[in-house]
Scaffold this motif. Structure first.
Motif, mmCIF file in Angstrom:
data_model
loop_
_atom_site.group_PDB
_atom_site.id
_atom_site.type_symbol
_atom_site.label_atom_id
_atom_site.label_comp_id
_atom_site.label_asym_id
_atom_site.label_seq_id
_atom_site.Cartn_x
_atom_site.Cartn_y
_atom_site.Cartn_z
ATOM 1 N N UNK A 9 -26.463 -25.877 4.448
ATOM 2 C CA UNK A 9 -26.205 -27.149 3.789
ATOM 3 C C UNK A 9 -27.016 -27.316 2.511
ATOM 4 N N UNK A 10 -28.079 -26.521 2.351
ATOM 5 C CA UNK A 10 -28.957 -26.674 1.201
ATOM 6 C C UNK A 10 -29.981 -27.775 1.429
ATOM 7 N N UNK A 11 -30.689 -28.144 0.366
ATOM 8 C CA UNK A 11 -31.786 -29.101 0.502
ATOM 9 C C UNK A 11 -31.453 -30.517 0.033
ATOM 10 N N UNK A 12 -30.318 -30.700 -0.634
ATOM 11 C CA UNK A 12 -30.027 -32.004 -1.232
ATOM 12 C C UNK A 12 -28.781 -32.672 -0.651
ATOM 13 N N UNK A 13 -27.834 -31.892 -0.149
ATOM 14 C CA UNK A 13 -26.574 -32.448 0.322
ATOM 15 C C UNK A 13 -26.695 -32.955 1.753
ATOM 16 N N UNK A 14 -25.860 -33.936 2.103
ATOM 17 C CA UNK A 14 -25.835 -34.458 3.469
ATOM 18 C C UNK A 14 -24.670 -33.894 4.270
ATOM 19 N N UNK A 15 -23.727 -33.241 3.593
ATOM 20 C CA UNK A 15 -22.558 -32.640 4.238
ATOM 21 C C UNK A 15 -22.357 -31.248 3.669
ATOM 22 N N UNK A 16 -21.990 -30.307 4.512
ATOM 23 C CA UNK A 16 -21.675 -28.958 4.050
ATOM 24 C C UNK A 16 -20.169 -28.848 3.833
ATOM 25 N N UNK A 17 -19.749 -28.781 2.568
ATOM 26 C CA UNK A 17 -18.332 -28.675 2.229
ATOM 27 C C UNK A 17 -17.888 -27.227 2.053
ATOM 28 N N UNK A 18 -18.787 -26.272 2.299
ATOM 29 C CA UNK A 18 -18.431 -24.850 2.271
ATOM 30 C C UNK A 18 -17.860 -24.422 3.612
ATOM 31 N N UNK A 19 -17.029 -23.396 3.585
ATOM 32 C CA UNK A 19 -16.563 -22.734 4.805
ATOM 33 C C UNK A 19 -16.505 -21.238 4.526
ATOM 34 N N UNK A 20 -16.756 -20.430 5.546
ATOM 35 C CA UNK A 20 -16.719 -18.980 5.390
ATOM 36 C C UNK A 20 -16.397 -18.336 6.723
#
Length: 252
Positions: A9-20
Motif C-alpha cells: 500500500x505504500x506509506x501515504x495511501x489508505x487504499x491499495x488500488x494496484x493489483x497483480x
C-alpha cells in the motif's frame, strides 16, 4: 521461470488500488499481469482487480492449441485487453460513482524463452541482466508526449510536475489500442513488471544491483525493491512481479 508477486500500500495511501497476479496454464505457459487503478477508492480498486481477474480467467480456459502460432498470442492478448476495456467502460457509464475510472495494464505471456507483452498506461516492463536494464514498454504519458515533440529533455522529464499524467488507460475511454512488444528471455535475464510506485522511486542502477545480487531468493529481491521505494517516500502503492530463470537460488 520462477516468479514472485508483491503489492504494498505504500506509506501515504489508505487504499491499495494496484493489483497483480501470475497465472500458470496447465501446459506450462505463464501469464503475468499488473494493473494500477485510478478513479477514487472504489473505482481504482475495482478497475484493477477486475481487469486482472477477467484476463486470468480467460487465459486459464484457453486450449493449448491457441499457443502453437505466436501471432495467435498477440491476437489473444489484444482481444483480451479490448474485452476488458469495453466491460469497464460500460460498467462505469452505468454507475455514477465510477465515472472516469480506469487502470493501467501490463500483461506478459511467456512460453519457454519467448515473451510477448501488451501495454496500456505507465506501469512498466523491464528486462534485466548483466548487460543492464532495458525498459520494454514506453509510458503513455503527457511527459513522453512532450519528450517526443522535443519540448523537454530526459532530465526535465524525470522531475516534471505532470510526469504522472497518463494519456491512455483501460476502461476510461470507449476505444483503446494497446502496445505490443516481443522479446527473448535467455537463462540470464529477469523480467520485472511494476507499477509507477516502484519505477518513480527506484532507478535502473538500483534495480540491476538488487535483482542480480547473489545468494538472495527471488522473494528477497522483490521485497528489497518494494522496501527501497518505501524508504524513498512510498507516496504511491507499489507492486512488483519479478520473474527469474529456473536456476535462481532458492535459499539464502
Amino acid at each position: 521461470m520462477q516468479f514472485e508477486v508483491l503489492t504494498d500500500i505504500g506509506k501515504k495511501r489508505t487504499v491499495n488500488e494496484d493489483s497483480a497476479a501470475v497465472y500458470t496454464h496447465p501446459d506450462g505457459i505463464i501469464l503475468a499481469i499488473i494493473a494500477d487503478g485510478m478513479g477514487g477508492h472504489q473505482g481504482g480498486d475495482y478497475a484493477s482487480s477486475t481487469a486482472i481477474k477477467i484476463i486470468g480467467d480467460m487465459f486459464l480456459k484457453l486450449d493449448s492449441s491457441e499457443f502453437v502460432i505466436k501471432e495467435h498470442w498477440f491476437e489473444w492478448l489484444k482481444e483480451a485487453f479490448l474485452h476488458v476495456n469495453q466491460l469497464l467502460f460500460e460498467y462505469a457509464n452505468k454507475n455514477e460513482d465510477l465515472k472516469g475510472m480506469g487502470t493501467t495494464l501490463e500483461a506478459a505471456l511467456i512460453h519457454g524463452h519467448s515473451c510477448l507483452v501488451t501495454h496500456v498506461g505507465d506501469s512498466r516492463v523491464y528486462a534485466v541482466n548483466s548487460n543492464g536494464v532495458s525498459q520494454v514498454t514506453r509510458d503513455h504519458s503527457y511527459v513522453n508526449a512532450l519528450l517526443d515533440s522535443g519540448e523537454i529533455t530526459e532530465e526535465e522529464a524525470e522531475i516534471h510536475p505532470q510526469r504522472n499524467w497518463i494519456l491512455k488507460a483501460v476502461g476510461s475511454e470507449k476505444h483503446i489500442e494497446p502496445d505490443l512488444h516481443s522479446l527473448n528471455l535467455d537463462d540470464e535475464t529477469y523480467l520485472l513488471i511494476c507499477t509507477d510506485g516502484l519505477s518513480n522511486k527506484v532507478g535502473k542502477a538500483s534495480m540491476q544491483e538488487i535483482i542480480l545480487s547473489d545468494h538472495k531468493t527471488l522473494h528477497e529481491k522483490a521485497q528489497r525493491l518494494v522496501d527501497l521505494a518505501n524508504h524513498k517516500g512510498g507516496e504511491d502503492n507499489i507492486s512488483v512481479i519479478l520473474l527469474g530463470p529456473t536456476s535462481e537460488v532458492n535459499t539464502p
